[in-house]
Design a protein around this motif. Structure first.
Motif, PDB file in Angstrom:
ATOM      1  N   ALA A 148       0.841  -1.205   0.000  1.00 15.02           N
ATOM      2  CA  ALA A 148       0.000   0.000   0.000  1.00 15.02           C
ATOM      3  C   ALA A 148       0.873   1.251   0.000  1.00 15.02           C
ATOM      4  N   PRO A 149       1.602   1.494  -1.084  1.00 11.78           N
ATOM      5  CA  PRO A 149       2.465   2.687  -1.120  1.00 11.78           C
ATOM      6  C   PRO A 149       1.638   3.969  -1.176  1.00 11.78           C
ATOM      7  N   THR A 150       2.030   4.937  -0.402  1.00 16.60           N
ATOM      8  CA  THR A 150       1.366   6.241  -0.442  1.00 16.60           C
ATOM      9  C   THR A 150       2.161   7.247  -1.256  1.00 16.60           C
ATOM     10  N   ASP A 151       3.467   7.097  -1.308  1.00 13.18           N
ATOM     11  CA  ASP A 151       4.304   7.947  -2.154  1.00 13.18           C
ATOM     12  C   ASP A 151       4.554   7.180  -3.449  1.00 13.18           C
ATOM     13  N   THR A 152       3.589   7.275  -4.364  1.00 14.61           N
ATOM     14  CA  THR A 152       3.637   6.445  -5.565  1.00 14.61           C
ATOM     15  C   THR A 152       4.713   6.895  -6.552  1.00 14.61           C
ATOM     16  N   SER A 153       5.103   8.147  -6.511  1.00 12.86           N
ATOM     17  CA  SER A 153       6.184   8.597  -7.394  1.00 12.86           C
ATOM     18  C   SER A 153       7.499   7.952  -6.988  1.00 12.86           C
ATOM     19  N   ARG A 154       7.794   7.954  -5.695  1.00 10.80           N
ATOM     20  CA  ARG A 154       9.020   7.320  -5.229  1.00 10.80           C
ATOM     21  C   ARG A 154       8.981   5.814  -5.446  1.00 10.80           C
ATOM     22  N   ALA A 155       7.824   5.214  -5.238  1.00  9.81           N
ATOM     23  CA  ALA A 155       7.708   3.777  -5.476  1.00  9.81           C
ATOM     24  C   ALA A 155       7.922   3.463  -6.958  1.00  9.81           C
ATOM     25  N   GLY A 156       7.379   4.303  -7.837  1.00  7.96           N
ATOM     26  CA  GLY A 156       7.615   4.116  -9.263  1.00  7.96           C
ATOM     27  C   GLY A 156       9.076   4.283  -9.624  1.00  7.96           C
ATOM     28  N   LEU A 157       9.740   5.228  -8.982  1.00  9.65           N
ATOM     29  CA  LEU A 157      11.176   5.421  -9.189  1.00  9.65           C
ATOM     30  C   LEU A 157      11.950   4.167  -8.810  1.00  9.65           C
ATOM     31  N   ALA A 158      11.659   3.619  -7.637  1.00  9.22           N
ATOM     32  CA  ALA A 158      12.337   2.402  -7.183  1.00  9.22           C
ATOM     33  C   ALA A 158      12.031   1.228  -8.110  1.00  9.22           C
ATOM     34  N   ALA A 159      10.794   1.143  -8.600  1.00 11.16           N
ATOM     35  CA  ALA A 159      10.435   0.079  -9.541  1.00 11.16           C
ATOM     36  C   ALA A 159      11.237   0.206 -10.831  1.00 11.16           C
ATOM     37  N   GLY A 160      11.435   1.448 -11.298  1.00  6.63           N
ATOM     38  CA  GLY A 160      12.243   1.663 -12.487  1.00  6.63           C
ATOM     39  C   GLY A 160      13.686   1.261 -12.273  1.00  6.63           C
ATOM     40  N   PHE A 161      14.233   1.603 -11.111  1.00  5.87           N
ATOM     41  CA  PHE A 161      15.598   1.172 -10.797  1.00  5.87           C
ATOM     42  C   PHE A 161      15.694  -0.352 -10.747  1.00  5.87           C
TER      43      PHE A 161
END
Length: 208
Positions: A148-161
């Motif tokens: 349940a990520p609330t900071d979806t931009s940072r989670a998307g960044l980590a997913a990209g990495f």
């Protein structure tokens, strides 16, 4: 306290109870995608470790030291970001560590290296990164949606990495390219591009 804060607090308090079921669902897509890409690369390509006889294991130490550490730290960051109400800044900041490690080797090579650029089979490297990075990114998105990520931009960044690091980890043993400029052009730039795409798409793909 508003509704959003109430929801975050409740999710955080329930996190321990849900950890036992969420973690396997989170780990499975990451593991399957990694096995798929490494296995497919090994079946399609030949002549692993092409630079070993010329330069020993040092090129692979640099490449895998960067990609494997980024892969693991990105997975850790995704897991931390997916647990609402817990500090996550340290996990996101830890993603800089592999880049500091790589800079230790790459910067001297950029300044003093004399290896030819772009070298052999650089097109194959870009194709491999271009195919496998989205697969890794997609698996990271699927995994994180169990949390349940609330900071979806940072989670998307980590997913990209994660996606970029997974692609590099799978392809690096078959890569004949060497040198700092090669590393930056055909590994770092694609990985950072995938991370940027993840940052932009995270709010759409991970909203809940």
């Amino acid at each position: 306290m508003g509704r959003t804060e109430d929801l975050i607090t409740r999710l955080a308090s329930e996190g321990a109870a849900r950890q036992g079921t969420a973690t396997p669902h989170f780990a499975l897509p990451l593991l399957l995608a990694t096995i798929l890409c490494i296995g497919a690369t090994a079946l399609v390509l030949e002549d692993a470790f092409p630079t070993y006889h010329l330069r020993g294991w040092m090129p692979m130490v640099v490449k895998w030291g960067f990609s494997v550490s980024l892969l693991l730290l990105a997975a850790l960051a995704l897991h931390v970001l997916g647990r609402p109400g817990r500090p996550s800044g340290w996990a996101v900041a830890s993603l800089l560590l592999p880049f500091a490690y790589a800079a230790f080797f790459v910067l001297p090579a950029l300044l003093f290296g004399d290896l030819p650029f772009p070298g052999e089979q650089w097109e194959r490297c870009l194709i491999a990164m271009g195919i496998m990075s989205p697969i890794g990114f997609g698996s990271a998105v699927m995994a994180t949606r169990w949390l349940a990520p609330t900071d979806t931009s940072r989670a998307g960044l980590a997913a990209g990495f994660f996606g970029g690091a997974m692609a590099m980890t799978a392809y690096a043993p078959f890569c004949p390219g060497e040198g700092g400029l090669y590393f930056v052009s055909f590994y770092l730039v694609p990985i950072l591009t995938m991370a940027g795409i993840g940052w932009l798409l995270g709010p759409r793909l991970l909203r809940w």
